[in-house]
Design a protein around this motif. Structure first.
Motif, PDB file in Angstrom:
ATOM      1  N   GLU A 251       0.829  -1.202   0.000  1.00  0.00           N
ATOM      2  CA  GLU A 251       0.000   0.000   0.000  1.00  0.00           C
ATOM      3  C   GLU A 251       0.867   1.258   0.000  1.00  0.00           C
ATOM      4  OE1 GLU A 251      -3.714   1.971   2.536  1.00  0.00           O
ATOM      5  OE2 GLU A 251      -2.909   0.009   3.079  1.00  0.00           O
ATOM      6  N   GLY A 252       0.504   2.206  -0.839  1.00  0.00           N
ATOM      7  CA  GLY A 252       1.249   3.455  -0.930  1.00  0.00           C
ATOM      8  C   GLY A 252       2.508   3.382  -1.765  1.00  0.00           C
ATOM      9  N   LYS A 253       2.728   2.269  -2.420  1.00  0.00           N
ATOM     10  CA  LYS A 253       3.932   2.068  -3.235  1.00  0.00           C
ATOM     11  C   LYS A 253       3.536   1.845  -4.691  1.00  0.00           C
ATOM     12  CE  LYS A 253       5.863  -0.114   0.864  1.00  0.00           C
ATOM     13  NZ  LYS A 253       4.637   0.157   1.658  1.00  0.00           N
ATOM     14  N   ILE A 254       4.509   1.940  -5.584  1.00  0.00           N
ATOM     15  CA  ILE A 254       4.304   1.625  -6.996  1.00  0.00           C
ATOM     16  C   ILE A 254       5.200   0.441  -7.324  1.00  0.00           C
ATOM     17  CG2 ILE A 254       4.495   2.443  -9.367  1.00  0.00           C
ATOM     18  CD1 ILE A 254       4.152   5.265  -8.325  1.00  0.00           C
ATOM     19  N   GLY A 255       4.605  -0.632  -7.793  1.00  0.00           N
ATOM     20  CA  GLY A 255       5.414  -1.808  -8.117  1.00  0.00           C
ATOM     21  C   GLY A 255       4.607  -3.079  -8.148  1.00  0.00           C
ATOM     22  N   SER A 256       5.273  -4.186  -7.906  1.00  0.00           N
ATOM     23  CA  SER A 256       4.650  -5.503  -8.048  1.00  0.00           C
ATOM     24  C   SER A 256       5.163  -6.461  -6.990  1.00  0.00           C
ATOM     25  CB  SER A 256       4.956  -6.096  -9.432  1.00  0.00           C
ATOM     26  OG  SER A 256       4.570  -5.237 -10.458  1.00  0.00           O
ATOM     27  N   LEU A 257       4.328  -7.429  -6.684  1.00  0.00           N
ATOM     28  CA  LEU A 257       4.714  -8.553  -5.822  1.00  0.00           C
ATOM     29  C   LEU A 257       4.067  -9.801  -6.382  1.00  0.00           C
ATOM     30  CD1 LEU A 257       4.649  -8.693  -1.932  1.00  0.00           C
ATOM     31  CD2 LEU A 257       3.662 -10.534  -3.298  1.00  0.00           C
ATOM     32  N   ALA A 273       0.603  -2.610  -7.622  1.00  0.00           N
ATOM     33  CA  ALA A 273       0.419  -1.418  -6.788  1.00  0.00           C
ATOM     34  C   ALA A 273       0.696  -0.152  -7.606  1.00  0.00           C
ATOM     35  CB  ALA A 273       1.349  -1.478  -5.582  1.00  0.00           C
ATOM     36  N   PRO A 274      -0.232   0.813  -7.530  1.00  0.00           N
ATOM     37  CA  PRO A 274      -1.457   0.804  -6.733  1.00  0.00           C
ATOM     38  C   PRO A 274      -2.561  -0.030  -7.385  1.00  0.00           C
ATOM     39  CG  PRO A 274      -1.324   2.839  -7.959  1.00  0.00           C
ATOM     40  CD  PRO A 274      -0.028   2.113  -8.212  1.00  0.00           C
ATOM     41  N   ASP A 275      -3.467  -0.497  -6.556  1.00  0.00           N
ATOM     42  CA  ASP A 275      -4.583  -1.325  -6.997  1.00  0.00           C
ATOM     43  C   ASP A 275      -5.878  -0.551  -6.786  1.00  0.00           C
ATOM     44  OD1 ASP A 275      -5.952  -3.525  -7.935  1.00  0.00           O
ATOM     45  OD2 ASP A 275      -4.938  -4.953  -6.638  1.00  0.00           O
ATOM     46  N   LYS A 295      -8.328   7.830 -15.658  1.00  0.00           N
ATOM     47  CA  LYS A 295      -7.667   9.135 -15.598  1.00  0.00           C
ATOM     48  C   LYS A 295      -6.620   9.218 -14.492  1.00  0.00           C
ATOM     49  CE  LYS A 295     -11.690  11.595 -17.458  1.00  0.00           C
ATOM     50  NZ  LYS A 295     -12.774  12.556 -17.162  1.00  0.00           N
ATOM     51  N   ASP A 296      -6.589   8.230 -13.614  1.00  0.00           N
ATOM     52  CA  ASP A 296      -5.639   8.238 -12.495  1.00  0.00           C
ATOM     53  C   ASP A 296      -4.208   8.162 -13.028  1.00  0.00           C
ATOM     54  OD1 ASP A 296      -4.028   7.646 -10.228  1.00  0.00           O
ATOM     55  OD2 ASP A 296      -5.739   6.723  -9.226  1.00  0.00           O
ATOM     56  N   SER A 297      -3.371   9.118 -12.647  1.00  0.00           N
ATOM     57  CA  SER A 297      -2.001   9.178 -13.167  1.00  0.00           C
ATOM     58  C   SER A 297      -1.143   8.000 -12.721  1.00  0.00           C
ATOM     59  CB  SER A 297      -1.338  10.485 -12.737  1.00  0.00           C
ATOM     60  OG  SER A 297      -1.279  10.571 -11.320  1.00  0.00           O
ATOM     61  N   LEU A 298      -1.537   7.328 -11.635  1.00  0.00           N
ATOM     62  CA  LEU A 298      -0.771   6.174 -11.135  1.00  0.00           C
ATOM     63  C   LEU A 298      -1.167   4.864 -11.822  1.00  0.00           C
ATOM     64  CD1 LEU A 298      -0.625   6.998  -7.307  1.00  0.00           C
ATOM     65  CD2 LEU A 298       1.110   7.412  -9.066  1.00  0.00           C
TER      66      LEU A 298
END
Length: 601
Positions: A251-257, A273-275, A295-298
């Motif tokens: 949570e609060g991170k950008i990436g993968s697991l 992430a983010p989801d 439209k979410d930039s993330l």
């Protein structure tokens, strides 16, 4: 003259007769509108939509269910003299909105005066209960029970996927002729991949109606009715507790697991992430919420574990070690002196064998052995020799599942990229490049791109000492097991003794650059990576498996812009390994560190 007039009159009479006969044929045989209008005086056909198959976790916890909703449909021919204002009041909308809905139906390309058209979609049982008693007052208004997806937990949105109304383009491409306008179809994730298994088979029922269209009972006691057949239930491979914990840590991170059971290829947890909460894309708010997410930039709709492609960084040195050992350019326990003049290095100069090179992540060691893998003196021309050596190396990468799609049961998977000789021929010119031009490949940089699912699979194949099963998310389809292709073992062709050497080095990594993954009484083999990022802070990456003997879980973690691999990714993976193998966390301080997220300080 009289004879001519008589012939003309006869022809006119014959022409009029033919015209009437043709019109009668059109009305009675060819035109469905009149046929349906005649039938609708006594009966109506209702579609019995099947229940879509549900989804559970590997332990039987319900993840995706069916919630009842009601579509309100209108037959324009019957509704023409109804009180539009009264219906608007019953539905709780303004008259202007009601007119807009009716005008939209009239303009629809498939509009028919006697075919039911959806006026209001997906009313909840509570909403329908409030208006049900009033609907009999309106001719041409009918109710069509449907179901929409309901989610028991706010997890795994990108994996589970969503359903949506089928498009005209999809209908045209449907060679089975199963789908009709207004049907719902899997649009992403598991819902899309397993659409044929989940959808079931629709049924049809015929009902007697009066002149006002009110249902009075079954037509001929249901003799012509067909029952719907529910879709198959799916058992996913996801461990619900582990998935929830993974999403908490990311949570609060950008990436993968991605966490995999090595012995089967079953995915235990997968996070992009983010989801987003999967319930956002279910029900009447689908369109509105989809617009917000798009439209979410993330980019929460971007499924990073299978779609994002990154340089792997130093975790790639594990595979480079295996290739070098298999090719005989270095033997187990053989040392090479590195003076650190070939490439920048954070490992000190000195003598390195495979174990020590992995522990300290020596860049110069891997540049040297990679050069020997490419230049094995097959040809006297160094340029030709490098070309032959690189293509041989590419073959190994292919056996490891790199450079092509693994075949996970999700749509949109990317292949990553492993450059071959043809690629460099285009860039430098044929026979105008050699090992020194491509040495960045040795340390997982340069043109190499891999996806997070491929990284996790790398850990799984090492855990298995040389083979892997294609990672997948469904372990059972209606009691029949998984798809056959997910039971196939893929061999890498590396001899098992070389894995022992590499795994020993990976165990030492946990004592070196990956101490944040150290768990007392839990042997772990892993490798950190810090991936250069020209656009900002480096990316943190880590792959591992545990226990070392009889591994239960293999994992990859990739956190963008989080700096050293030994920080964010390693800490997250260590917590996940402990959670799954031991069932509890013994280091709350490490969990606090991950949740806080200050990895660059």
């Amino acid at each position: 003259m009289n004879e001519d007039r008589r012939i003309i009159v006869q022809l006119l009479i014959a022409g009029v007769a033919l015209l009437f006969a043709g019109k009668l044929l059109f009305i009675q045989v060819l035109d469905d509108d009149y046929k349906l209008a005649a039938q609708n005086n006594v009966m109506k056909k209702f579609i019995d939509y099947p229940l879509r198959g549900m989804m559970t976790s590997r332990d039987g916890e319900l993840l995706v269910v069916n919630n009842p909703v009601y579509d309100i449909t209108v037959v324009a021919k019957e509704f023409r003299n109804s009180d539009t204002l009264a219906l608007a009041k019953v539905m709780g909308i303004e008259m202007e909105e009601m007119r807009g809905k009716l005008d939209k139906l009239k303009k629809a390309r498939s509009f028919s005066w006697v075919k039911p058209q959806v006026l209001f979609k997906q009313l909840s049982p509570e909403e329908f209960a409030k208006i049900e008693v009033y609907l009999d007052d309106f001719s041409g208004i009918y109710v069509s029970p449907r179901t929409v997806r309901g989610y028991q937990y706010p997890y795994s949105a990108n994996s589970l996927g969503y359903i949506g109304e089928i498009t005209d383009r999809q209908i045209k491409r449907d060679t089975t002729n199963y789908y009709k306008a207004g049907d719902y179809i899997g649009r992403n994730g598991i819902e899309s991949t397993y659409e044929e298994h989940l959808r079931g088979q629709r049924g049809i029922s015929f009902k007697m109606v009066n002149v006002r269209g009110i249902v009075k009972g079954s037509f001929q006691d249901g003799e012509y009715d067909t029952l719907s057949v529910p879709g198959n239930n799916l058992t996913t491979t996801l461990d619900l507790d582990l998935q929830a914990y993974a999403e908490k840590l990311m949570e609060g991170k950008i990436g993968s697991l991605v966490a995999i059971e090595p012995s089967s290829g079953e995915i235990l947890a997968i996070v992009s992430a983010p989801d987003y909460d999967p319930s956002l894309l279910s029900g009447r708010s689908f369109g509105k919420n989809m617009g917000v997410l798009q439209k979410d930039s993330l980019k929460p709709l971007f499924n990073r574990p299978i779609m994002a492609a990154y340089p792997p960084g130093s975790i790639f040195k594990v595979l480079q070690s295996l290739v070098a050992l298999q090719e005989g350019v270095i033997a187990p326990g053989e040392f090479i002196y590195c003076d650190n003049k070939l490439i920048g290095d954070h490992a000190p100069p000195g003598r390195y064998d495979t174990r020590r090179a992995l522990k300290y992540s020596s860049n110069n060691f891997y540049v040297k052995v990679f050069r020997e893998v490419l230049n094995q003196r097959v040809d006297d021309n160094t340029f030709v020799d490098s070309r032959l050596g690189l293509d041989k190396w590419v073959t190994y990468m292919s056996r490891f599942g790199l450079g092509s799609k693994l075949g996970i049961d999700l749509p949109g998977e990317k292949s990553g990229f492993i450059p071959n000789s043809a690629f460099y021929d285009r860039y430098y010119g044929r026979n105008r490049w050699k090992a020194s031009n491509v040495h960045s490949l040795a340390i997982g940089q340069g043109e190499i791109l891999v996806t997070p699912i491929q990284m996790a699979n790398m850990a799984a194949l090492v855990a298995n000492r040389g083979y892997f099963y294609t990672p997948h998310l469904i372990k059972d389809i209606g009691g029949q097991g998984p798809l056959e292709k997910y039971l196939e073992k893929h061999e890498t062709g590396i001899q098992s003794q070389y894995f022992d050497e590499v795994i020993a080095g990976m165990e030492e990594v946990i004592q070196g650059t990956a101490t944040r993954a150290y768990i007392k009484d839990l042997p772990i083999a892993g490798k950190t990576g810090t991936v250069q990022n020209p656009h900002g802070p480096d990316h943190s990456v880590f792959m591992a498996f545990a226990p070392v003997e009889q591994p239960k879980i293999a994992i990859s973690v990739y956190v963008e812009n989080a700096g050293w691999g030994g920080r964010a990714a390693t800490a997250i993976a260590g917590l996940m390994l402990e959670k799954y193998v031991k069932g509890e966390i013994s280091r709350p301080y490490m969990e606090k560190y991950v949740l806080k997220g200050d990895f660059l300080y």
